[in-house]
Design a protein around this motif. Structure first.
Motif, PDB file in Angstrom:
ATOM      1  N   ASP A   1       0.827  -1.186   0.000  1.00  0.00           N
ATOM      2  CA  ASP A   1       0.000   0.000   0.000  1.00  0.00           C
ATOM      3  C   ASP A   1       0.867   1.244   0.000  1.00  0.00           C
ATOM      4  OD1 ASP A   1      -2.438   1.164  -0.035  1.00  0.00           O
ATOM      5  OD2 ASP A   1      -2.839   0.925   2.108  1.00  0.00           O
ATOM      6  N   LEU A   2       0.439   2.262  -0.714  1.00  0.00           N
ATOM      7  CA  LEU A   2       1.129   3.551  -0.705  1.00  0.00           C
ATOM      8  C   LEU A   2       0.285   4.507   0.128  1.00  0.00           C
ATOM      9  CD1 LEU A   2       2.119   4.014  -4.450  1.00  0.00           C
ATOM     10  CD2 LEU A   2       3.631   3.514  -2.555  1.00  0.00           C
ATOM     11  N   ASP A   3       0.382   4.395   1.421  1.00  0.00           N
ATOM     12  CA  ASP A   3      -0.440   5.215   2.292  1.00  0.00           C
ATOM     13  C   ASP A   3       0.416   6.248   3.003  1.00  0.00           C
ATOM     14  OD1 ASP A   3      -2.700   6.105   3.607  1.00  0.00           O
ATOM     15  OD2 ASP A   3      -2.499   4.647   5.231  1.00  0.00           O
TER      16      ASP A   3
ATOM     17  N   PHE B   1       7.702  -1.970  -6.219  1.00  0.00           N
ATOM     18  CA  PHE B   1       7.173  -0.962  -5.319  1.00  0.00           C
ATOM     19  C   PHE B   1       7.588   0.440  -5.764  1.00  0.00           C
ATOM     20  CE2 PHE B   1       7.138   1.523  -1.350  1.00  0.00           C
ATOM     21  CZ  PHE B   1       5.827   1.307  -0.961  1.00  0.00           C
ATOM     22  N   LEU B   2       8.841   0.587  -6.186  1.00  0.00           N
ATOM     23  CA  LEU B   2       9.319   1.894  -6.656  1.00  0.00           C
ATOM     24  C   LEU B   2       8.576   2.322  -7.918  1.00  0.00           C
ATOM     25  CD1 LEU B   2      13.152   1.522  -6.050  1.00  0.00           C
ATOM     26  CD2 LEU B   2      11.547   2.946  -4.752  1.00  0.00           C
ATOM     27  N   ASN B   3       8.305   1.383  -8.813  1.00  0.00           N
ATOM     28  CA  ASN B   3       7.529   1.713 -10.016  1.00  0.00           C
ATOM     29  C   ASN B   3       6.118   2.167  -9.639  1.00  0.00           C
ATOM     30  OD1 ASN B   3       9.307   1.423 -12.245  1.00  0.00           O
ATOM     31  ND2 ASN B   3       9.251  -0.790 -11.982  1.00  0.00           N
ATOM     32  N   LEU B   4       5.530   1.508  -8.651  1.00  0.00           N
ATOM     33  CA  LEU B   4       4.212   1.901  -8.154  1.00  0.00           C
ATOM     34  C   LEU B   4       4.284   3.309  -7.549  1.00  0.00           C
ATOM     35  CD1 LEU B   4       1.251   0.978  -7.559  1.00  0.00           C
ATOM     36  CD2 LEU B   4       2.111   0.096  -5.380  1.00  0.00           C
ATOM     37  N   LEU B   5       5.326   3.569  -6.774  1.00  0.00           N
ATOM     38  CA  LEU B   5       5.519   4.881  -6.167  1.00  0.00           C
ATOM     39  C   LEU B   5       5.673   5.953  -7.246  1.00  0.00           C
ATOM     40  CD1 LEU B   5       6.087   6.785  -3.776  1.00  0.00           C
ATOM     41  CD2 LEU B   5       8.464   5.998  -3.834  1.00  0.00           C
ATOM     42  N   LEU B   6       6.450   5.665  -8.279  1.00  0.00           N
ATOM     43  CA  LEU B   6       6.676   6.632  -9.353  1.00  0.00           C
ATOM     44  C   LEU B   6       5.376   6.988 -10.079  1.00  0.00           C
ATOM     45  CD1 LEU B   6      10.062   5.307 -10.726  1.00  0.00           C
ATOM     46  CD2 LEU B   6       9.657   7.543  -9.669  1.00  0.00           C
ATOM     47  N   LYS B   7       4.442   6.059 -10.143  1.00  0.00           N
ATOM     48  CA  LYS B   7       3.149   6.327 -10.785  1.00  0.00           C
ATOM     49  C   LYS B   7       2.181   7.032  -9.842  1.00  0.00           C
ATOM     50  CE  LYS B   7       3.461   2.295 -13.731  1.00  0.00           C
ATOM     51  NZ  LYS B   7       3.221   0.852 -13.695  1.00  0.00           N
ATOM     52  N   ASN B   8       2.518   7.065  -8.554  1.00  0.00           N
ATOM     53  CA  ASN B   8       1.607   7.624  -7.546  1.00  0.00           C
ATOM     54  C   ASN B   8       2.337   8.555  -6.577  1.00  0.00           C
ATOM     55  OD1 ASN B   8      -0.988   5.907  -7.965  1.00  0.00           O
ATOM     56  ND2 ASN B   8       0.685   4.432  -7.990  1.00  0.00           N
ATOM     57  N   LEU B   9       3.128   9.454  -7.103  1.00  0.00           N
ATOM     58  CA  LEU B   9       3.913  10.359  -6.257  1.00  0.00           C
ATOM     59  C   LEU B   9       3.036  11.251  -5.376  1.00  0.00           C
ATOM     60  CD1 LEU B   9       6.753  11.345  -8.731  1.00  0.00           C
ATOM     61  CD2 LEU B   9       7.008  10.036  -6.616  1.00  0.00           C
ATOM     62  N   ASP B  10       1.771  11.424  -5.746  1.00  0.00           N
ATOM     63  CA  ASP B  10       0.868  12.238  -4.928  1.00  0.00           C
ATOM     64  C   ASP B  10       0.660  11.653  -3.546  1.00  0.00           C
ATOM     65  OD1 ASP B  10       0.653  13.964  -7.019  1.00  0.00           O
ATOM     66  OD2 ASP B  10      -1.320  13.299  -7.665  1.00  0.00           O
ATOM     67  N   HIS B  11       0.887  10.350  -3.390  1.00  0.00           N
ATOM     68  CA  HIS B  11       0.739   9.720  -2.064  1.00  0.00           C
ATOM     69  C   HIS B  11       1.764  10.240  -1.068  1.00  0.00           C
ATOM     70  CE1 HIS B  11      -2.395   6.682  -2.828  1.00  0.00           C
ATOM     71  NE2 HIS B  11      -1.969   6.791  -4.080  1.00  0.00           N
ATOM     72  N   LEU B  12       2.816  10.859  -1.566  1.00  0.00           N
ATOM     73  CA  LEU B  12       3.829  11.425  -0.682  1.00  0.00           C
ATOM     74  C   LEU B  12       3.293  12.651   0.064  1.00  0.00           C
ATOM     75  CD1 LEU B  12       6.911  11.257  -3.070  1.00  0.00           C
ATOM     76  CD2 LEU B  12       6.542   9.884  -1.004  1.00  0.00           C
ATOM     77  N   GLU B  13       2.255  13.268  -0.473  1.00  0.00           N
ATOM     78  CA  GLU B  13       1.688  14.483   0.136  1.00  0.00           C
ATOM     79  C   GLU B  13       0.854  14.161   1.381  1.00  0.00           C
ATOM     80  OE1 GLU B  13      -0.463  16.599  -2.919  1.00  0.00           O
ATOM     81  OE2 GLU B  13       1.085  16.092  -4.360  1.00  0.00           O
ATOM     82  N   THR B  14       0.468  12.906   1.529  1.00  0.00           N
ATOM     83  CA  THR B  14      -0.382  12.507   2.646  1.00  0.00           C
ATOM     84  C   THR B  14       0.471  12.115   3.843  1.00  0.00           C
ATOM     85  OG1 THR B  14      -1.828  11.504   1.003  1.00  0.00           O
ATOM     86  CG2 THR B  14      -2.267  10.955   3.297  1.00  0.00           C
TER      87      THR B  14
END
Length: 161
Positions: A63-65, A147-160
């Motif tokens: 999960d990218l939470d 996981f890093l590829n998933l993170l790269l596609k969902n960088l907005d999750h870093l704002e949470t």
């Protein structure tokens, strides 16, 4: 002069009401640094570590939470990668650098400290098979890349936080 400022101010008000508020500069910088670090790691993993023939990974359920979850997942996989695996020390160092940066950023910018996130399924599964050190290390490397590829596609999750 006062009239120009008033007009400028009213234009800014209209623009800010009509559009999403811009991200603070430090968030933009953090996301771009994380993106760069993650991209460098993916390139290195692609170049130096290939998925062995016959190894199929179950779909990722990591999960990218927010930053704390990202740190937990990456630290967990990093701890499973054997230091004895050829060419892995630089990768482990870069994963640690990324998690250290994210953790430091989170501590400085997230006022609400959430409880430590639970360990996701694929990571738990690997942790239960530590005795197969080489296989677990290879799979952990592949999971990090995934996981890093998933993170790269969902960088907005870093704002949470």
């Amino acid at each position: 002069m006062d009239y120009t400022l008033a007009v400028l101010f009213s234009i800014l008000q209209v623009l800010s009401v009509g559009s999403a508020a811009p991200l603070p500069v430090e968030v933009v910088k953090m996301k771009s640094k994380v993106k760069w670090m993650a991209e460098q790691l993916v390139v290195k993993l692609d170049k130096d570590f290939q998925v062995p023939v016959g190894l199929t990974l179950s779909p990722p359920s990591d999960d990218l939470d927010g930053p704390s979850t990202i740190v937990t997942v990456l630290e967990g996989y990093n701890s499973l990668i054997s230091d004895n695996l050829n060419g892995v020390s630089q990768v482990k160092f870069e994963i640690s650098s990324l998690t250290g940066y994210l953790d430091q950023w989170r501590q400085g910018h997230c006022s609400e400290q959430r409880p430590k996130p639970s360990v996701p399924g694929p990571l738990q599964d690997l942790q239960s098979r530590k005795e197969f050190i080489h296989t677990v290390s290879i799979e952990a490397l592949m999971r990090v890349k995934e996981f890093l590829n998933l993170l790269l596609k969902n960088l907005d999750h870093l704002e949470t936080c």
